[in-house]
Enzyme design. Structure first.
Site: not given
Ligand code: HC0
Ligand code: SF4
Length: 567
Positions: A277, A280, A297, A317, A356, A359, A364, A501
């Site tokens: 990233e 990029e 993310c 990104s 998540k 996700e 994909e 997070c």
């Molecule tokens: Fe997060 Fe991550 S930091 S989104 O906030 O970028 O859920 O802890 O794991 O994927 O590394 C959440 C936290 C993750 C991802 C990472 C990012």
């Protein structure tokens, strides 16, 4: 100094917004369902009623503190009003308490006990409604809703979405997703913040514990875990570990005892993300195109952008999140290395996040229908599995993560707090721009708790304008500025959950802002105690490029580590 009298004691007024805050300051924990200091005042649950001398019974949450007010909070009349309010709720509540996900921290159960309910004097007036399983992240059980409206205000005020709202009237009033659809069929992005404030089991994270336990029990499967950065500063709260207690070693031990074959760190993939990233960003900045670059993310943010700002998708990104980079890389590398079939390798993520789960199911992120990440457990689910296996978490002997995917730097670990991705990218980009090692890796300018922060930095003669946003209502405001052409930013970090997070809805529910601040502090402490602080110094990541991925941003890196968005 001005005072309010609470149960005969003078309590100073010091900027409190309502009587409820004064009463709580006086050490009296008045019960409420619908009061949250970060949301607007709704005044629906009627539990915080108090007697104000000369004025009668009033809602404490909706009465501003005035000097001289004389308040009683515990008269026989108030106790009876509260008891009736709770009994009316219980009459219509699905009392499947022992099997409810909220059984350990149900506010309704807590309040019923505190107001002294021993039986319910009313008959139900509502029919049972079907449960809503349409979202991969959240289950909605209307039979457990107490109509406090916390979820509705969270979704509209903090997340700026309004995926759920009040419908119908009278005793048919209900909280429903828009247009009679399921939660997973409308605008909901699965952030789970509504479940975080729900006092009962009406909105709960969707559990994948059974699927994971089945995989762990299957001798033909190799099951590996990746642990997200923020989990290490949240899990300890489930076991009353003191703040700052490093639980990672005990978490690894617990996962091994549960049957995981290897335990790795999403921080490794976060380091990889920083490099992809960051490169990029430097490429876009040099060409002056697709700026500002938005981070990508946070799956709640990505879905929100796909739904509400399709014109901004080229600005996101193209990097997959660390969770998904980890999945695709490990499913590509490990089967060959260990001589197992891809279908027999199961990747389980331990995440602070409910989005998540969604996700991981995006088409994909699968190869011929086989997902890169098979299952996602939240921090809370992991705590339950540890508990369910009868493990005494606090007495476990710490164990170490497995190599090479268990090695991360401080840059990757701070991803878990708002501002962390920006700081990690700066630690990479600044060295690339100047060609010199950084004198200090700390970029205090991008840290803080405000939901919308800006920083301007001079790096090697270049000016970098940064914005850091958490809460999707704030993201909407910034995205609108960009669409209108009123934004000067180069890089914008967006995290859906308050605090990033660390405040994800898969974590133990934070009691207040202080809990989130403590987790953030602990995460920066991890950075301090890690041996390395810059993603580009992660020798296992370097080795991965040398032996497997090829060039940063190259063909293989693109096919495994980047993605396309859908409007
Ligand atoms: Fe997060 Fe991550 S930091 S989104 O906030 O970028 O859920 O802890 O794991 O994927 O590394 C959440 C936290 C993750 C991802 C990472 C990012
Ligand atoms: Fe709104 Fe998030 Fe709840 Fe969905 S999960 S209804 S987006 S608060």
């Amino acid at each position: 100094q001005q005072f309010v009298t609470v149960e005969g004691r003078a309590i100073p007024i010091e900027g409190e917004r309502n009587l409820l805050e004064i009463i709580r300051k006086a050490g009296i924990e008045l019960p409420t369902f619908c009061y949250h200091s970060e949301l607007s005042v709704y005044g629906a649950c009627r539990l915080c009623l108090v007697e104000v001398a000369g004025r009668g019974v009033q809602g404490a949450c909706s009465t501003p503190p005035e000097p001289g007010l004389d308040i009683k909070v515990n008269t026989p009349q108030l106790r009876e009003i509260r008891k009736i309010a709770v009994e009316l709720l219980l009459a219509n509540h699905d009392l499947s308490c022992p099997s409810c996900f909220k059984s350990v921290d149900c506010k309704l159960m807590d309040v019923a006990r505190r107001v002294g309910v021993t039986s319910v004097r009313f008959k139900p007036v509502q029919e049972k409604a079907p449960l809503d399983f349409s979202s991969p992240s959240i289950i909605r059980d209307p039979n457990k809703c107490v109509l406090c409206g916390d979820c509705v205000r969270m979704c509209s005020e903090i997340q700026g979405i309004g995926a759920i709202g009040f419908a119908h009237r009278g005793h048919q009033t209900a909280v429903l997703p828009a247009f009679g659809k399921g939660l997973g069929e409308g605008e909901c992005v699965g952030c789970g913040q509504c479940a975080n404030v729900c006092p009962t089991g009406a909105l709960v994270p969707r559990s994948e514990m059974d699927e994971v336990l089945t995989a762990l029990a299957d001798p033909t499967k190799t099951v590996v875990a990746q642990v997200a950065p923020a989990v290490r500063v949240g899990l300890g709260e489930c076991f009353a570990s003191p703040a700052g207690d490093p639980v990672m070693g005990r978490m690894v031990a617990a996962l091994k005892r549960l049957g995981f074959d290897a335990v790795y760190d999403t921080t490794f993939a976060a380091d990889l993300t920083v490099i992809e990233e960051g490169q990029e960003f430097l490429t876009r900045a040099a060409a002056g195109e697709k700026l500002p670059q938005f981070t990508s993310c946070c799956p709640g943010w990505v879905q929100f952008a796909e739904q509400s700002f399709p014109e901004l998708l080229p600005n996101l990104s193209s990097c997959r999140s660390p969770q998904q980079m980890f999945g695709s890389l490990v499913k590509e590398m490990l089967p060959e290395k260990q001589g197992i079939a891809r279908k027999d390798l199961i990747v389980v993520s331990i995440m602070p996040c409910t989005a998540k789960k969604f996700e991981a199911r995006r088409p994909e992120f699968a190869v011929d229908g086989s997902p890169d990440v098979d299952f996602v457990l939240t921090t809370q689910e992991l705590a339950r599995m540890i508990d369910g296996a009868g493990l005494r978490f606090n007495s476990l002997e710490p164990e170490s993560l497995d190599m090479p995917f268990g090695f991360g730097t401080g840059a990757g670990v701070i991803f878990g707090a708002s501002g962390g991705v920006t700081e990690a990218v700066l630690r990479f980009a600044a060295e690339k721009i100047t060609g010199k090692p950084l004198a200090s890796v700390d970029f205090a300018e991008v840290r803080g708790d405000s939901g919308l922060r800006e920083a301007t930095l001079e790096v090697g003669g270049k000016t970098l304008r940064l914005a850091i946003v958490h809460g999707l209502a704030n993201a909407r405001a910034v995205a609108e500025q960009v669409v209108a052409g009123n934004s000067e930013y180069d890089l914008i970090e967006v995290m859906a959950c308050p605090g990033g997070c660390i405040g994800g809805a898969g974590q133990p529910v934070p009691k207040d802002l202080a809990d989130r601040k403590r987790r953030t502090k602990d995460l920066y402490q991890c950075d301090k105690t890690f041996p390395l602080h810059k993603a580009q110094d992660n020798m296992f990541v370097t080795e991965c490029y040398d032996k497997f991925l090829g060039d940063v941003g190259g063909h293989k890196a693109h096919s495994l580590l980047h993605t396309h968005y859908q409007s």
